[in-house]
Design an enzyme around this catalytic site. Structure first.
Site, PDB file in Angstrom:
ATOM      1  N   HIS A 255       0.717  -1.198  -0.016  1.00  0.00           N
ATOM      2  CA  HIS A 255      -0.012   0.113   0.040  1.00  0.00           C
ATOM      3  C   HIS A 255       0.747   1.241   0.041  1.00  0.00           C
ATOM      4  O   HIS A 255       0.543   2.284  -0.699  1.00  0.00           O
ATOM      5  CB  HIS A 255      -1.006   0.069   1.222  1.00  0.00           C
ATOM      6  CG  HIS A 255      -1.825  -1.210   1.251  1.00  0.00           C
ATOM      7  ND1 HIS A 255      -2.771  -1.500   2.343  1.00  0.00           N
ATOM      8  CD2 HIS A 255      -1.995  -2.279   0.307  1.00  0.00           C
ATOM      9  CE1 HIS A 255      -3.238  -2.666   2.208  1.00  0.00           C
ATOM     10  NE2 HIS A 255      -2.886  -3.058   0.996  1.00  0.00           N
TER      11      HIS A 255
ATOM     12  N   HIS B 293      -9.235  -2.269  -4.858  1.00  0.00           N
ATOM     13  CA  HIS B 293      -7.898  -2.561  -4.036  1.00  0.00           C
ATOM     14  C   HIS B 293      -7.020  -3.584  -4.876  1.00  0.00           C
ATOM     15  O   HIS B 293      -5.950  -3.429  -4.570  1.00  0.00           O
ATOM     16  CB  HIS B 293      -8.582  -3.159  -2.779  1.00  0.00           C
ATOM     17  CG  HIS B 293      -7.346  -3.329  -1.759  1.00  0.00           C
ATOM     18  ND1 HIS B 293      -6.822  -2.231  -1.115  1.00  0.00           N
ATOM     19  CD2 HIS B 293      -6.822  -4.526  -1.420  1.00  0.00           C
ATOM     20  CE1 HIS B 293      -6.005  -2.877  -0.337  1.00  0.00           C
ATOM     21  NE2 HIS B 293      -5.709  -4.241  -0.406  1.00  0.00           N
TER      22      HIS B 293
ATOM     23  N   ASP C 229      -3.103  -2.877  -5.116  1.00  0.00           N
ATOM     24  CA  ASP C 229      -1.867  -3.888  -4.888  1.00  0.00           C
ATOM     25  C   ASP C 229      -0.957  -4.283  -5.742  1.00  0.00           C
ATOM     26  O   ASP C 229       0.165  -4.424  -5.521  1.00  0.00           O
ATOM     27  CB  ASP C 229      -2.652  -5.077  -4.345  1.00  0.00           C
ATOM     28  CG  ASP C 229      -3.102  -5.181  -2.823  1.00  0.00           C
ATOM     29  OD1 ASP C 229      -2.478  -4.573  -2.144  1.00  0.00           O
ATOM     30  OD2 ASP C 229      -3.701  -6.341  -2.504  1.00  0.00           O
TER      31      ASP C 229
ATOM     32  N   HIS D 124      -0.537 -11.006  -4.998  1.00  0.00           N
ATOM     33  CA  HIS D 124       0.790 -10.731  -4.736  1.00  0.00           C
ATOM     34  C   HIS D 124       1.786 -11.713  -5.356  1.00  0.00           C
ATOM     35  O   HIS D 124       2.601 -11.264  -5.966  1.00  0.00           O
ATOM     36  CB  HIS D 124       0.991 -10.439  -3.311  1.00  0.00           C
ATOM     37  CG  HIS D 124       0.578  -9.623  -2.507  1.00  0.00           C
ATOM     38  ND1 HIS D 124       0.136  -8.161  -2.799  1.00  0.00           N
ATOM     39  CD2 HIS D 124      -0.429  -9.602  -1.382  1.00  0.00           C
ATOM     40  CE1 HIS D 124      -0.480  -7.668  -2.016  1.00  0.00           C
ATOM     41  NE2 HIS D 124      -1.135  -8.386  -1.261  1.00  0.00           N
TER      42      HIS D 124
END
Length: 338
Positions: free
Chosen positions: A97, A260, A264, A287
């Site tokens: 973030h 979001h 990321d 991720h």
């Protein structure tokens, strides 16, 4: 018109930036649940973004570069450094973030000091970081910025998930574009997508306030694994078993969930060490997939080229060195808690 596929394209010329002063943050780690203090200070041109664990003994403090070569884990968050010694090891987690806010706002050089092994989650988005940067000011430096230009398609497939880098289309110029799609088996989320060209205003208005999210059904599993110990309605969107949002205030954006995931991705790909020029598309990503796609892009020099800016270097010689990506067994796509 500049072709992105053949020959040496004209270099994109912009100046590097840093903060005009020091900013401080106090919060908790979303996974550790422990209080965290962090400061971000201006840094010299060409030094890049570095993390320092201020709680470690001075002789053990080594700069952790915000670079894909320092990625050590991708289990529900991105971890840089060496976590093999536990909390006392020279590493920092949940950097995505903050990294998204830094690269989106054009901040190339900064020194980040943190007194635990995790970045404070604040409200679960990048909004607090953006506000702090704008309040203290961002200043240009007397060096040109370096860019990573994608020259040919690079794709990673993981079951139903995939990620693709592609060059900028002829005539589009040098831009950074994202095309992010998710598909959750819950009617509250379902299939959502967000695409756009990354700029400070786009990030601030369309992505920065999108919060991390997770499911109530997964809470006990996360706790048992040592994750989400600091998660709360103050820093996460929580989805109940009846497919409703528990948070009294509801959602901040239409389709906040995919926004979001896009946030990321911006943070994870900032670990290229410079902004990339091209398009990044992912489907059911996370991720791990972001990291593997970036590693594959950088694995072959035929895939990319650097523009003529100044490469970042850790000027005080305390580099962490290369750390292999060790969390590749983590799901490429799972309930988000990052």
């Amino acid at each position: 018109m500049v072709s992105m596929n053949t020959g040496k394209a004209a270099a994109k010329k912009t100046l590097q930036n840093t903060l005009a002063g020091r900013v401080e943050f106090n919060g908790v780690g979303v996974h550790s649940g422990k209080p965290v203090s962090m400061s971000i200070s201006p840094a010299d041109a060409g030094t890049g973004i570095t993390f320092i664990r201020s709680d470690l003994p001075v002789e053990e403090q080594r700069d952790i570069p915000a670079d894909i070569t320092a990625v050590a884990a991708t289990d529900l968050c991105t971890v840089l450094g060496d976590p093999s010694k536990g909390e006392g090891g020279n590493h920092v987690k949940t950097v995505e973030h903050l990294m998204a806010a830094l690269i989106a706002m054009g901040i190339d050089n900064a020194m980040i000091e943190v007194d635990r092994a995790e970045i404070p989650v604040m409200d679960g988005s990048s909004e607090v970081f953006i506000e702090a940067f704008e309040n203290v000011g961002i200043v240009a430096q007397a060096r040109t910025r370096r860019y990573l230009r994608v020259l040919r398609e690079v794709r990673v497939d993981m079951g139903a998930s995939y990620a693709v880098f592609t060059p900028c289309s002829d005539g589009r110029g040098d831009v950074t574009e994202y095309d992010i799609e998710i598909d959750f088996d819950t009617p509250l989320i379902g299939r959502q997508s967000w695409s756009g060209e990354l700029s400070p205003s786009t990030f601030k208005n369309e992505l920065s306030r999108a919060r991390t999210f997770g499911f109530m059904r997964d809470v006990e599993k996360y706790w048992a694994a040592g994750f989400a110990l600091g998660s709360s309605l103050e820093n996460s969107v929580v989805i109940a078993d009846d497919h409703t949002v528990i948070n009294p205030e509801g959602l901040r954006y239409e389709q906040e969930f995919v926004r979001h995931k896009a946030l990321d991705a911006v943070g994870d790909l900032a670990l290229a060490g410079a902004p990339f020029l091209g398009t990044y598309k992912s489907y059911r990503g996370g991720h791990r997939l972001n990291a593997l796609a970036l590693e594959k892009l950088l694995s072959d020099e035929a895939n990319y080229e650097w523009t003529d800016g100044e490469p970042a270097s850790q000027s005080n010689g305390r580099s962490v060195g290369r750390v292999e990506l060790v969390a590749v067994r983590a799901p490429a796509y799972s309930a988000d808690k990052s």
